[in-house]
Design an enzyme around this catalytic site. Structure first.
Site, PDB file in Angstrom:
ATOM      1  N   HIS A   1       0.883  -1.254  -0.067  1.00 32.16           N
ATOM      2  CA  HIS A   1      -0.002  -0.091   0.076  1.00 32.16           C
ATOM      3  C   HIS A   1       0.852   1.056   0.095  1.00 32.16           C
ATOM      4  O   HIS A   1       0.646   2.081   0.906  1.00 32.16           O
ATOM      5  CB  HIS A   1      -1.063  -0.015   0.913  1.00 32.16           C
ATOM      6  CG  HIS A   1      -0.667  -0.594   2.308  1.00 32.16           C
ATOM      7  ND1 HIS A   1       0.376   0.036   3.086  1.00 32.16           N
ATOM      8  CD2 HIS A   1      -1.319  -1.187   3.243  1.00 32.16           C
ATOM      9  CE1 HIS A   1       0.340  -0.570   4.303  1.00 32.16           C
ATOM     10  NE2 HIS A   1      -0.517  -1.304   4.361  1.00 32.16           N
TER      11      HIS A   1
ATOM     12  N   HIS B   1      -4.981  -9.337  14.559  1.00 35.09           N
ATOM     13  CA  HIS B   1      -5.072  -8.289  13.825  1.00 35.09           C
ATOM     14  C   HIS B   1      -5.941  -8.565  12.428  1.00 35.09           C
ATOM     15  O   HIS B   1      -5.853  -9.404  11.765  1.00 35.09           O
ATOM     16  CB  HIS B   1      -3.718  -7.668  13.219  1.00 35.09           C
ATOM     17  CG  HIS B   1      -3.709  -6.593  12.359  1.00 35.09           C
ATOM     18  ND1 HIS B   1      -4.718  -5.433  12.457  1.00 35.09           N
ATOM     19  CD2 HIS B   1      -2.621  -5.907  11.477  1.00 35.09           C
ATOM     20  CE1 HIS B   1      -4.420  -4.738  11.703  1.00 35.09           C
ATOM     21  NE2 HIS B   1      -3.100  -4.677  11.267  1.00 35.09           N
TER      22      HIS B   1
ATOM     23  N   GLU C   1      -6.318  -6.521   9.659  1.00 36.82           N
ATOM     24  CA  GLU C   1      -5.844  -6.395   8.438  1.00 36.82           C
ATOM     25  C   GLU C   1      -5.766  -7.606   7.439  1.00 36.82           C
ATOM     26  O   GLU C   1      -5.223  -8.598   8.035  1.00 36.82           O
ATOM     27  CB  GLU C   1      -4.522  -5.348   8.410  1.00 36.82           C
ATOM     28  CG  GLU C   1      -4.318  -5.052   6.841  1.00 36.82           C
ATOM     29  CD  GLU C   1      -3.184  -3.833   6.882  1.00 36.82           C
ATOM     30  OE1 GLU C   1      -2.638  -3.609   7.865  1.00 36.82           O
ATOM     31  OE2 GLU C   1      -2.975  -3.367   5.844  1.00 36.82           O
TER      32      GLU C   1
ATOM     33  N   ASP D   1      -3.593  -9.017   5.730  1.00 32.82           N
ATOM     34  CA  ASP D   1      -2.272  -9.617   5.171  1.00 32.82           C
ATOM     35  C   ASP D   1      -2.285 -10.652   6.340  1.00 32.82           C
ATOM     36  O   ASP D   1      -1.270 -11.487   6.634  1.00 32.82           O
ATOM     37  CB  ASP D   1      -1.202  -8.602   5.052  1.00 32.82           C
ATOM     38  CG  ASP D   1      -1.006  -7.688   6.321  1.00 32.82           C
ATOM     39  OD1 ASP D   1      -2.258  -7.144   6.730  1.00 32.82           O
ATOM     40  OD2 ASP D   1      -0.019  -7.275   6.674  1.00 32.82           O
TER      41      ASP D   1
ATOM     42  N   HIS E   1      -1.252  -1.711  14.054  1.00 35.04           N
ATOM     43  CA  HIS E   1      -1.451  -0.517  13.385  1.00 35.04           C
ATOM     44  C   HIS E   1      -2.737  -0.163  12.798  1.00 35.04           C
ATOM     45  O   HIS E   1      -2.879   0.690  12.094  1.00 35.04           O
ATOM     46  CB  HIS E   1      -0.273  -0.725  12.156  1.00 35.04           C
ATOM     47  CG  HIS E   1      -0.840  -0.559  10.718  1.00 35.04           C
ATOM     48  ND1 HIS E   1      -1.091  -1.523   9.850  1.00 35.04           N
ATOM     49  CD2 HIS E   1      -0.964   0.579   9.821  1.00 35.04           C
ATOM     50  CE1 HIS E   1      -1.282  -1.261   8.589  1.00 35.04           C
ATOM     51  NE2 HIS E   1      -1.216   0.193   8.904  1.00 35.04           N
TER      52      HIS E   1
ATOM     53  N   ASP F   1       2.132  -6.909  14.046  1.00 33.63           N
ATOM     54  CA  ASP F   1       2.825  -5.756  13.203  1.00 33.63           C
ATOM     55  C   ASP F   1       4.028  -5.320  14.102  1.00 33.63           C
ATOM     56  O   ASP F   1       5.005  -4.770  13.167  1.00 33.63           O
ATOM     57  CB  ASP F   1       1.686  -4.542  12.773  1.00 33.63           C
ATOM     58  CG  ASP F   1       1.140  -5.081  11.373  1.00 33.63           C
ATOM     59  OD1 ASP F   1       1.346  -6.092  10.726  1.00 33.63           O
ATOM     60  OD2 ASP F   1       0.089  -4.324  11.206  1.00 33.63           O
TER      61      ASP F   1
ATOM     62  N   TYR G   1      10.446  -0.178   7.929  1.00 35.90           N
ATOM     63  CA  TYR G   1       9.078  -0.759   8.293  1.00 35.90           C
ATOM     64  C   TYR G   1       8.514   0.255   9.220  1.00 35.90           C
ATOM     65  O   TYR G   1       7.192   0.939   9.188  1.00 35.90           O
ATOM     66  CB  TYR G   1       9.020  -1.883   8.890  1.00 35.90           C
ATOM     67  CG  TYR G   1       7.887  -2.694   9.267  1.00 35.90           C
ATOM     68  CD1 TYR G   1       7.359  -3.604   8.517  1.00 35.90           C
ATOM     69  CD2 TYR G   1       7.277  -2.419  10.591  1.00 35.90           C
ATOM     70  CE1 TYR G   1       5.876  -4.159   8.755  1.00 35.90           C
ATOM     71  CE2 TYR G   1       6.158  -3.234  10.873  1.00 35.90           C
ATOM     72  CZ  TYR G   1       5.594  -4.025  10.156  1.00 35.90           C
ATOM     73  OH  TYR G   1       4.417  -4.543  10.524  1.00 35.90           O
TER      74      TYR G   1
ATOM     75  N   HIS H   1       5.543 -10.342  10.614  1.00 37.80           N
ATOM     76  CA  HIS H   1       6.383 -10.169   9.205  1.00 37.80           C
ATOM     77  C   HIS H   1       7.790 -10.071   9.544  1.00 37.80           C
ATOM     78  O   HIS H   1       8.597  -9.777  10.496  1.00 37.80           O
ATOM     79  CB  HIS H   1       5.856  -8.436   8.607  1.00 37.80           C
ATOM     80  CG  HIS H   1       4.720  -8.110   8.363  1.00 37.80           C
ATOM     81  ND1 HIS H   1       4.318  -8.969   7.280  1.00 37.80           N
ATOM     82  CD2 HIS H   1       3.922  -7.552   8.848  1.00 37.80           C
ATOM     83  CE1 HIS H   1       2.735  -8.232   6.971  1.00 37.80           C
ATOM     84  NE2 HIS H   1       2.712  -7.438   7.893  1.00 37.80           N
TER      85      HIS H   1
HETATM   86 FE1  FEO Z   1      -1.550  -3.937   9.551  1.00 37.56          FE
HETATM   87 FE2  FEO Z   1       0.726  -6.382   8.691  1.00 37.56          FE
HETATM   88  O1  FEO Z   1      -1.047  -5.290   8.703  1.00 37.56           O
END
Ligand code: FEO
Length: 389
Positions: free
Chosen positions: A24, A78, A80, A82, A145, A164, A192, A223
């Site tokens: 993004h 989370h 989101e 991903d 996040h 995250d 990051y 991640h």
């Molecule tokens: Fe806020 Fe890795 O997603």
């Protein structure tokens, strides 16, 4: 594809995305991973899933250890996509699994994405569950996040599943920081942080404080690589990035049409150098704006230049400023500059965007018509040097 043992009875069952190059708006030249973790206990537990196209990869890794129908609990740290993209398939394949998410934003978010509100159990900070030999304790980390974020701590194993926070966009065949170059991981963690977490510095600082109270041996983010013996390094780095305002350093960012604004950018940089301020210069035609953010993180001064095109700034500069404003680094000083032919509106527009970032004007905006003369450039350099000294 196989699971990777993290501890006895605990496995990494995520996916490696070698090819993602833009997350993004954030350029990710080193790819990333979507980390999911499987805990084998009386209650078999999966912590997070992966981005939807990688669901089969995660399932294959899980099935290298245990069959899917044995999963009793799925933790969604989370919403989101991903991290939750694999959830719909897992809900289907593990119909009896309890799905745990945060109260209230996790419930809202998962329901909005996937429906099935009846499948989710909400937890709040301090809640815990027993898996048998081990337990899991949940702590909300809203805005790290998204509003729903939480981290999951296993006290018996001294592992924090941090989602995250403390992650890096790095694809590697290794799973642990200790297996690769530490500096490489820190640099990627910094990029990051600067591109994803910087605007939530206060929250990151809060998470820092939570982590400080935990007995830890491992931080397993969602991640990149897993922190083991060197986890203090990332905690120290987060404390610095989230807690300190830089007192020096400058970035000079510009785009130019016929090199006049470029000449001004070099004079601005020379002024900072003359004042003993470390400076980094970026032509937005050559560098993506997300690559600049780690330098902004370290810099007190942000100087931005654009010539005037059709009564406005150049589009590359507008994109940079839009991204910068969103990430909202705090307490910076700015310089707006640029050349122009007749209107000269771009410099005011740049300054307005930097004002909107909450930055302080370091010197009056500098606009020079057509081609800057030697004298004008020398004056610009001297003014910057005098200000920065
Ligand atoms: Fe806020 Fe890795 O997603």
């Amino acid at each position: 594809m196989k699971a990777v043992q993290v501890r006895e009875g605990i496995y990494w069952v995520g996916a490696i995305d070698w090819n993602i190059r833009n997350f993004h708006g954030y350029e990710t030249p080193n790819g990333t991973t979507y980390n999911a973790y499987l805990i084998l206990d009386e209650k078999v537990t999966l912590i997070d899933t992966v981005k939807a196209p990688f669901t089969e990869e995660m399932i294959e890794r899980i099935e290298s250890v245990i069959s899917l129908d044995k999963i009793d609990v799925i933790i969604s740290n989370h919403v989101e996509m991903d991290h939750s993209g694999g959830l719909p398939v897992m809900m289907e394949k593990c119909p009896k699994a309890e799905i745990i998410t945060s109260m209230p934003s996790g419930i809202k978010g998962l329901t909005a994405h996937y429906g099935h509100e009846e499948r989710y159990t909400a937890v709040k900070t301090g809640d815990s569950i027993s898996l048998g030999k081990r337990s899991l304790v949940f702590t909300g980390t809203p805005m790290l996040h998204w509003p729903d974020n939480m981290v999951t701590y296993c006290p018996e194993e001294m592992i924090l599943f941090s989602n995250d926070a403390f992650g890096q966009h790095v694809a590697t065949s290794e799973r642990f920081v200790s297996q690769v170059d530490l500096q490489y991981v820190i640099e990627n963690a910094k990029s990051y942080y600067a591109n994803i977490i910087m605007c939530y510095g206060k929250q990151a600082n809060g998470a820092e404080k939570i982590v400080e109270t935990l007995d830890l041996e491992m931080i397993a983010p969602s991640h990149g690589l897993i922190w083991t013996k060197e986890y203090q390094e990332i905690l120290k780095a987060y404390a610095k990035w989230s807690g300190e305002v830089p007192t020096s350093g400058a970035v000079v960012v510009y785009d130019s049409m016929w090199h006049s604004t470029e000449k001004m950018a070099m004079a601005v940089a020379d002024g900072f150098k003359q004042a003993g301020v470390e400076v980094h210069v970026f032509d937005l035609k050559a560098e993506h704006y997300s690559k600049i953010m780690p330098y902004v993180l370290d810099s007190k001064y942000v100087a931005v230049g654009s010539p005037t095109l059709n009564n406005n700034m150049l589009p590359n500069v507008a994109a940079f400023l839009c991204y910068l404003k969103g990430l909202s680094p705090k307490e910076r000083s700015y310089v707006a500059f640029g050349s122009y032919g007749w209107g000269g509106q771009s410099i005011g527009h740049v300054a307005a965007e930097l004002d909107a970032c909450g930055f302080t004007k370091a010197i009056e905006d500098v606009k020079i018509q057509y081609i800057p003369s030697k004298e004008q450039l020398e004056k610009l350099e001297a003014d910057i040097a005098a200000m920065a000294k």
